[in-house]
Design an enzyme around this catalytic site. Structure first.
Site, mmCIF file in Angstrom:
data_model
loop_
_atom_site.group_PDB
_atom_site.id
_atom_site.type_symbol
_atom_site.label_atom_id
_atom_site.label_comp_id
_atom_site.label_asym_id
_atom_site.label_seq_id
_atom_site.Cartn_x
_atom_site.Cartn_y
_atom_site.Cartn_z
ATOM 1 N N ASN A 10 0.853 -1.193 0.000
ATOM 2 C CA ASN A 10 0.000 0.000 0.000
ATOM 3 C C ASN A 10 0.891 1.246 0.000
ATOM 4 O OD1 ASN A 10 -1.880 2.017 0.410
ATOM 5 N ND2 ASN A 10 -2.234 1.522 2.566
ATOM 6 N N TRP A 11 0.968 1.862 -1.173
ATOM 7 C CA TRP A 11 1.845 3.044 -1.296
ATOM 8 C C TRP A 11 1.243 4.289 -0.634
ATOM 9 C CZ3 TRP A 11 3.794 2.997 -7.103
ATOM 10 C CH2 TRP A 11 4.781 2.010 -7.227
ATOM 11 N N LYS A 12 -0.035 4.239 -0.313
ATOM 12 C CA LYS A 12 -0.738 5.419 0.203
ATOM 13 C C LYS A 12 -0.543 6.587 -0.784
ATOM 14 C CE LYS A 12 0.244 3.713 4.794
ATOM 15 N NZ LYS A 12 -0.097 3.877 6.188
ATOM 16 N N HIS A 23 -9.597 1.109 4.737
ATOM 17 C CA HIS A 23 -8.322 1.339 5.432
ATOM 18 C C HIS A 23 -8.584 2.293 6.600
ATOM 19 C CE1 HIS A 23 -4.247 2.653 6.282
ATOM 20 N NE2 HIS A 23 -3.839 1.566 5.658
ATOM 21 N N GLU A 69 -7.108 4.783 7.607
ATOM 22 C CA GLU A 69 -6.965 6.213 7.261
ATOM 23 C C GLU A 69 -8.224 6.732 6.565
ATOM 24 O OE1 GLU A 69 -3.201 5.768 5.255
ATOM 25 O OE2 GLU A 69 -2.286 5.217 7.172
ATOM 26 N N GLU A 86 -5.471 -4.924 10.672
ATOM 27 C CA GLU A 86 -4.476 -3.871 10.853
ATOM 28 C C GLU A 86 -4.760 -3.109 12.152
ATOM 29 O OE1 GLU A 86 -2.455 -2.695 7.015
ATOM 30 O OE2 GLU A 86 -4.222 -1.452 7.151
ATOM 31 N N GLY A 99 2.271 2.482 10.669
ATOM 32 C CA GLY A 99 3.179 3.609 10.459
ATOM 33 C C GLY A 99 3.850 4.081 11.731
ATOM 34 N N SER A 130 3.445 -1.974 10.313
ATOM 35 C CA SER A 130 4.905 -1.940 10.475
ATOM 36 C C SER A 130 5.585 -3.267 10.117
ATOM 37 C CB SER A 130 5.271 -1.502 11.902
ATOM 38 O OG SER A 130 4.779 -0.194 12.146
ATOM 39 N N GLY A 141 2.748 -0.865 4.314
ATOM 40 C CA GLY A 141 2.788 0.538 3.920
ATOM 41 C C GLY A 141 4.215 1.023 3.727
ATOM 42 N N GLY A 142 4.824 1.507 4.798
ATOM 43 C CA GLY A 142 6.148 2.141 4.721
ATOM 44 C C GLY A 142 7.189 1.318 3.974
HETATM 45 C C1 PEP Z 1 -0.811 0.297 5.928
HETATM 46 O O1 PEP Z 1 -0.770 1.378 5.390
HETATM 47 O O2 PEP Z 1 -1.769 -0.434 5.712
HETATM 48 C C2 PEP Z 1 0.290 -0.113 6.798
HETATM 49 C C3 PEP Z 1 0.218 -1.285 7.386
HETATM 50 O O3 PEP Z 1 1.326 0.757 6.940
HETATM 51 P P1 PEP Z 1 2.757 0.460 7.641
HETATM 52 O O4 PEP Z 1 3.272 -0.826 7.061
HETATM 53 O O5 PEP Z 1 3.602 1.627 7.307
HETATM 54 O O6 PEP Z 1 2.507 0.327 9.120
#
Ligand code: PEP
Length: 250
Positions: free
Chosen positions: A15-17, A99, A101, A167, A173, A212, A233-234
């Site tokens: 997930n590049w966001k 998600h 967010e 999640e 993040g 993470s 994500g990251g």
């Molecule tokens: C996400 O955006 O779904 C996520 C899990 O981000 P991260 O891996 O950065 O915690």
């Protein structure tokens, strides 16, 4: 070690966001294509909608793409929204819905998430339905009940062509990862709820963990019996980290 051989193939969902321009996305796809070897895990890149088309052209064969959100509506006067038909035409396989967010910044309710998931399925996309508790809920010890209630609401009218991502919001993040045991506890509970809804088909469905995830923890998390992959994500932004996660999953 990856999820049990009898279960579905491990999915590394990226997930590049709101990161990477179309030019950067194409460059990323080409960089991955130079190094990628098909292995045990499947890869899907959830990129900003404007980058999807060019990204798909640059990616190596066998790597899927998906959207990060989809409209619950078919088409028409919904300025700024992206329809399921548009994502499908851009060769998407998946779309993330619900998600945390989107739930937090755009007020998306479980009913809205379910409507988006149904719309995705109507156009042949597989929704990746995200659920998970905040820190306050976790500290009260109510994370299982909270997450399952959210899941049930978010799957209203949704059929079994679905992926669920657990999640925990406090792990997204933040660098704070749930333990493999925490991930398995919820993945097993989610599997139970999927079984109530879809019967034996639940055993073939993917339950992902997100929060993470990176090269040094992906294997222990995805090695849990009920965890069939990760939503990342990251660590999805750099090709090196993605290759590192794929190597760890071999
Ligand atoms: C996400 O955006 O779904 C996520 C899990 O981000 P991260 O891996 O950065 O915690």
């Amino acid at each position: 070690m990856t999820a049990s051989p009898a279960g579905p193939r491990t999915l590394l969902a990226l997930n590049w966001k709101m990161n990477k321009t179309p030019t950067e996305a194409r460059a990323w796809g080409r960089e991955l294509a130079g190094e990628y070897r098909r292995g045990k895990a499947e890869v899907a890149v959830m990129a900003p909608a404007i980058s999807l088309y060019g990204l798909k052209e640059a990616l190596p064969g066998g790597v899927d793409i998906g959207g990060q959100d989809v409209s619950a509506h078919e088409s028409g006067a919904y300025t700024g929204e992206i329809s399921a038909a548009m994502l499908r035409d851009a060769e998407c396989t998946y779309v993330i819905v619900g998600h945390s967010e989107r739930r937090e910044y755009h007020g998306e309710t479980d009913a809205a998430v379910a409507a988006k998931a149904r719309q995705a399925q109507a156009h042949g996309l597989t929704p990746i339905v995200c659920v998970g508790e905040g820190l306050d809920v976790r500290e009260r010890g109510e994370h299982v009940a909270y997450t399952l209630a959210q899941l049930r609401g978010s799957l209203e009218g949704v059929d079994e062509r679905v992926v669920v991502a657990y999640e925990p919001v406090w792990a997204i993040g933040t660098g704070r990862t749930a333990t493999a045991g925490d991930a398995e506890e919820l993945a097993a509970a989610i599997r139970g709820a999927l079984r109530e809804r879809y019967g034996d088909l639940a055993d073939g469905l993917r339950v992902l963990y997100g929060g993470s995830v990176k090269p040094d923890n992906v294997a222990s998390i995805c090695g849990q019996p009920n965890v069939n992959g990760a939503l990342v994500g990251g660590a999805s932004l750099g090709v090196g980290d993605v290759l590192g996660m794929l190597a760890a999953l071999e």
